[in-house]
Design a protein around this motif. Structure first.
Motif, PDB file in Angstrom:
ATOM      1  N   THR A  59       1.977  -4.257 -11.377  1.00 49.90           N
ATOM      2  CA  THR A  59       2.228  -3.666 -10.062  1.00 49.90           C
ATOM      3  C   THR A  59       1.959  -4.708  -8.991  1.00 49.90           C
ATOM      4  O   THR A  59       0.907  -5.345  -8.992  1.00 49.90           O
ATOM      5  N   ASP A  61       2.459  -5.135  -4.781  1.00 45.79           N
ATOM      6  CA  ASP A  61       2.832  -4.489  -3.518  1.00 45.79           C
ATOM      7  C   ASP A  61       3.617  -3.198  -3.731  1.00 45.79           C
ATOM      8  O   ASP A  61       4.737  -3.057  -3.251  1.00 45.79           O
ATOM      9  N   GLU A  62       3.034  -2.255  -4.440  1.00 49.04           N
ATOM     10  CA  GLU A  62       3.572  -0.890  -4.629  1.00 49.04           C
ATOM     11  C   GLU A  62       4.753  -0.803  -5.600  1.00 49.04           C
ATOM     12  O   GLU A  62       5.295   0.275  -5.803  1.00 49.04           O
TER      13      GLU A  62
END
Ligand code: ADP
Ligand code: ADP
Length: 231
Positions: A59, A61-62
């Motif tokens: 993962t 940044d989102e």
């Protein structure tokens, strides 16, 4: 934030990363240490997708990438932009000046205006202490100056994280100390960095966090104080 979950990487027979679970926080300097062959470089390069683990989730940044699935080129380029890499051997473009090296990707990849890129490149070269080299060519620089230029070039892309793979191991001790001072200052300014190094003094005095790898596993994940005072 960068997060690896249950990440495994095997090179033919050898399992270099074994069920890695780790989260890297912004504004933190993490130093990865461990014996040669323990998987440090593989872990760092996986964050930049220079290595492809076979399984696990990443993962960034989102956005979550499944290593077991196909990763398209756009995603790979996006990840590489978010995670700027500085190598042991910087690999400058020899036909470009140092300034040219620093502005190349910001202009062509980030589509920055040339004058904006040039102004920023001068600032960055000043910041790493080699402002006077802007118009020189890579062959005219010392090893330490070249490594500073590589750091400036990586920063010019505004990565969310700066990844450094043994950035000083090709340098003599005095030059190494200069580069480590620059990195320590960047750490104090809350640059988000993940650094593989053998330099234990740097790990002790510049890291917010230490990861110790042993045989493909994370054996320690905590503060330098706990790592060095209570081994
Ligand atoms: P470190 O950075 O801690 O020295 P590496 O991540 O470079 O460790 O390597 C971890 C293990 O994976 C080592 O045993 C190494 O020999 C092996 N390895 C690394 N790269 C490759 C590769 N391209 N092909 C095969 N084995 C590799
Ligand atoms: P470091 O320990 O400094 O990360 P290495 O000497 O382990 O560097 O590796 C240097 C290069 O050789 C890396 O690109 C790595 O992927 C590759 N490599 C390492 N071990 C092997 C191996 N057993 N087989 C093939 N390539 C390897």
């Amino acid at each position: 934030m960068l997060k690896l979950e249950n990440v495994n990487k095997t090179y033919s027979e050898h399992q270099a990363l074994k069920d890695i679970n780790v989260t890297f926080n912004p504004k933190e300097t993490t130093v990865i240490v461990g014996p040669s062959g323990s998987g440090k470089s593989t872990l760092l390069r996986s964050l930049n997708l220079l290595e492809r683990p076979q399984t696990g989730l990443y993962t960034i940044d989102e956005r979550t990438i499944n290593f077991a699935e196909h990763i398209d080129t756009a995603t790979t380029l996006w990840v590489r932009r978010k995670t700027g890499m500085v190598f042991q051997q910087p690999g400058m473009f020899n036909q470009l000046t140092i300034l040219g090296n620093v502005i190349e990707a910001p202009i062509h990849v980030l589509k920055q205006k040339k004058d904006v890129a040039i102004t920023e490149a001068h600032h960055l070269l000043e910041a790493v202490g080699i402002g006077e080299t802007a118009d020189r060519y890579p062959y005219q620089l010392s090893g330490g100056q070249t490594q500073r230029a590589a750091i400036a070039r990586a920063l010019a892309m505004h990565p969310s994280y700066l990844l450094l793979d043994e950035p000083t191991s090709a340098l003599d001790p005095e030059t190494e100390a200069q580069i480590l001072r620059i990195l320590k200052k960047m750490a104090e300014q809350n640059e988000s960095m993940i650094i593989v190094t053998h330099n234990m003094d740097f790990a002790r005095y510049a890291a917010d966090r230490i990861l110790f790898l042993e045989d493909g596993r994370i054996d320690f994940d905590g503060s330098p104080n706990d790592f060095f005072e209570h081994p």
